[in-house]
Design a protein around this motif. Structure first.
Motif, PDB file in Angstrom:
ATOM      1  N   MET A 285       0.848  -1.158   0.000  1.00  0.00           N
ATOM      2  CA  MET A 285       0.000   0.000   0.000  1.00  0.00           C
ATOM      3  C   MET A 285       0.900   1.229   0.000  1.00  0.00           C
ATOM      4  N   PHE A 286       0.579   2.196  -0.866  1.00  0.00           N
ATOM      5  CA  PHE A 286       1.319   3.451  -0.908  1.00  0.00           C
ATOM      6  C   PHE A 286       0.594   4.486  -0.052  1.00  0.00           C
ATOM      7  N   SER A 287       1.282   5.023   0.926  1.00  0.00           N
ATOM      8  CA  SER A 287       0.681   6.041   1.789  1.00  0.00           C
ATOM      9  C   SER A 287       1.766   6.834   2.490  1.00  0.00           C
ATOM     10  N   ARG A 288       1.539   8.145   2.595  1.00  0.00           N
ATOM     11  CA  ARG A 288       2.438   8.979   3.390  1.00  0.00           C
ATOM     12  C   ARG A 288       1.819   9.337   4.734  1.00  0.00           C
ATOM     13  N   THR A 289       0.572   8.903   4.955  1.00  0.00           N
ATOM     14  CA  THR A 289      -0.108   9.284   6.189  1.00  0.00           C
ATOM     15  C   THR A 289      -0.364   8.118   7.142  1.00  0.00           C
ATOM     16  N   LEU A 290      -0.463   6.896   6.640  1.00  0.00           N
ATOM     17  CA  LEU A 290      -0.699   5.755   7.522  1.00  0.00           C
ATOM     18  C   LEU A 290       0.585   5.404   8.264  1.00  0.00           C
ATOM     19  N   ALA A 291       0.474   5.223   9.544  1.00  0.00           N
ATOM     20  CA  ALA A 291       1.651   4.928  10.369  1.00  0.00           C
ATOM     21  C   ALA A 291       1.915   3.434  10.484  1.00  0.00           C
ATOM     22  N   ALA A 292       0.864   2.636  10.468  1.00  0.00           N
ATOM     23  CA  ALA A 292       1.031   1.203  10.677  1.00  0.00           C
ATOM     24  C   ALA A 292       0.149   0.435   9.695  1.00  0.00           C
ATOM     25  N   PRO A 293       0.596  -0.748   9.262  1.00  0.00           N
ATOM     26  CA  PRO A 293      -0.223  -1.567   8.360  1.00  0.00           C
ATOM     27  C   PRO A 293      -1.545  -1.948   9.007  1.00  0.00           C
ATOM     28  N   GLU A 294      -2.559  -2.137   8.162  1.00  0.00           N
ATOM     29  CA  GLU A 294      -3.889  -2.517   8.644  1.00  0.00           C
ATOM     30  C   GLU A 294      -4.055  -4.028   8.753  1.00  0.00           C
ATOM     31  N   GLY A 295      -3.020  -4.774   8.461  1.00  0.00           N
ATOM     32  CA  GLY A 295      -3.086  -6.224   8.542  1.00  0.00           C
ATOM     33  C   GLY A 295      -1.701  -6.817   8.425  1.00  0.00           C
ATOM     34  N   PRO A 296      -1.560  -8.109   8.723  1.00  0.00           N
ATOM     35  CA  PRO A 296      -0.236  -8.742   8.741  1.00  0.00           C
ATOM     36  C   PRO A 296       0.418  -8.877   7.372  1.00  0.00           C
ATOM     37  N   ASP A 297      -0.368  -8.911   6.296  1.00  0.00           N
ATOM     38  CA  ASP A 297       0.180  -9.096   4.960  1.00  0.00           C
ATOM     39  C   ASP A 297       0.269  -7.789   4.174  1.00  0.00           C
ATOM     40  N   ILE A 298       0.243  -6.663   4.870  1.00  0.00           N
ATOM     41  CA  ILE A 298       0.266  -5.358   4.214  1.00  0.00           C
ATOM     42  C   ILE A 298       1.576  -4.647   4.536  1.00  0.00           C
ATOM     43  N   THR A 299       2.217  -4.137   3.508  1.00  0.00           N
ATOM     44  CA  THR A 299       3.412  -3.322   3.664  1.00  0.00           C
ATOM     45  C   THR A 299       3.077  -1.919   3.188  1.00  0.00           C
ATOM     46  N   ILE A 300       3.473  -0.927   3.949  1.00  0.00           N
ATOM     47  CA  ILE A 300       3.239   0.460   3.558  1.00  0.00           C
ATOM     48  C   ILE A 300       4.511   1.012   2.928  1.00  0.00           C
ATOM     49  N   ILE A 301       4.381   1.534   1.717  1.00  0.00           N
ATOM     50  CA  ILE A 301       5.471   2.185   1.013  1.00  0.00           C
ATOM     51  C   ILE A 301       5.232   3.684   1.158  1.00  0.00           C
ATOM     52  N   ALA A 302       6.084   4.357   1.919  1.00  0.00           N
ATOM     53  CA  ALA A 302       5.883   5.777   2.215  1.00  0.00           C
ATOM     54  C   ALA A 302       6.831   6.681   1.427  1.00  0.00           C
ATOM     55  N   THR A 303       7.865   6.131   0.828  1.00  0.00           N
ATOM     56  CA  THR A 303       8.820   6.952   0.079  1.00  0.00           C
ATOM     57  C   THR A 303       9.146   6.298  -1.254  1.00  0.00           C
ATOM     58  N   ASP A 304       9.421   7.100  -2.233  1.00  0.00           N
ATOM     59  CA  ASP A 304       9.873   6.698  -3.574  1.00  0.00           C
ATOM     60  C   ASP A 304       9.092   5.527  -4.161  1.00  0.00           C
ATOM     61  N   ALA A 305       7.832   5.786  -4.451  1.00  0.00           N
ATOM     62  CA  ALA A 305       6.975   4.767  -5.061  1.00  0.00           C
ATOM     63  C   ALA A 305       7.532   4.315  -6.407  1.00  0.00           C
ATOM     64  N   GLY A 306       8.134   5.234  -7.156  1.00  0.00           N
ATOM     65  CA  GLY A 306       8.689   4.889  -8.464  1.00  0.00           C
ATOM     66  C   GLY A 306       9.781   3.851  -8.369  1.00  0.00           C
ATOM     67  N   GLU A 307      10.678   4.006  -7.418  1.00  0.00           N
ATOM     68  CA  GLU A 307      11.771   3.041  -7.246  1.00  0.00           C
ATOM     69  C   GLU A 307      11.226   1.696  -6.782  1.00  0.00           C
ATOM     70  N   PHE A 308      10.217   1.701  -5.912  1.00  0.00           N
ATOM     71  CA  PHE A 308       9.601   0.446  -5.461  1.00  0.00           C
ATOM     72  C   PHE A 308       8.991  -0.299  -6.647  1.00  0.00           C
ATOM     73  N   VAL A 309       8.243   0.403  -7.494  1.00  0.00           N
ATOM     74  CA  VAL A 309       7.612  -0.237  -8.656  1.00  0.00           C
ATOM     75  C   VAL A 309       8.682  -0.711  -9.640  1.00  0.00           C
ATOM     76  N   ARG A 310       9.743   0.058  -9.823  1.00  0.00           N
ATOM     77  CA  ARG A 310      10.839  -0.352 -10.719  1.00  0.00           C
ATOM     78  C   ARG A 310      11.430  -1.685 -10.258  1.00  0.00           C
TER      79      ARG A 310
END
Length: 103
Positions: free
Chosen positions: A1-26
């Motif tokens: 999940m891409f978010s700059r405002t969520l502090a913690a994942p909403e579930g065990p299988d969720i990772t929050i990407i808060a910086t450089d979405a482009g590099e993550f997708v690359r």
């Protein structure tokens, strides 16, 4: 999940990407697997377009004008040229369009 405002994942299988979405997708595109589908708009779309990691975009256009709201795209540093791949009309008046991003 891409978010700059969520502090913690909403579930065990969720990772929050808060910086450089482009590099993550690359990095994700370099892995084995099938197509990647991302849903988003605004700042996320801008960052992914500017990182040149978007291959196709699709829109569902509904026959309704709201008059205001959040823009689909924010101002970008360059023009993004598109090639129409598909245009499909539905009985309820909605239209699906798909475009390939030209490089």
């Amino acid at each position: 999940m891409f978010s700059r405002t969520l502090a913690a994942p909403e579930g065990p299988d969720i990772t929050i990407i808060a910086t450089d979405a482009g590099e993550f997708v690359r990095r994700l595109k370099q892995q084995d697997g099938k197509d990647i589908c991302l849903m988003g708009r605004g700042e996320l779309a801008k960052s992914l377009f500017e990182a040149a990691v978007i291959d196709e975009i699709g829109f569902n256009i509904h026959p309704l004008l709201l008059g205001s709201g959040i823009p689909l795209f924010h101002e970008m540093s360059r023009q993004i040229d598109l090639e129409l791949l598909e245009c499909r009309t539905f009985s309820n008046g909605c239209v699906l369009v798909k475009y390939r991003v030209k490089r």
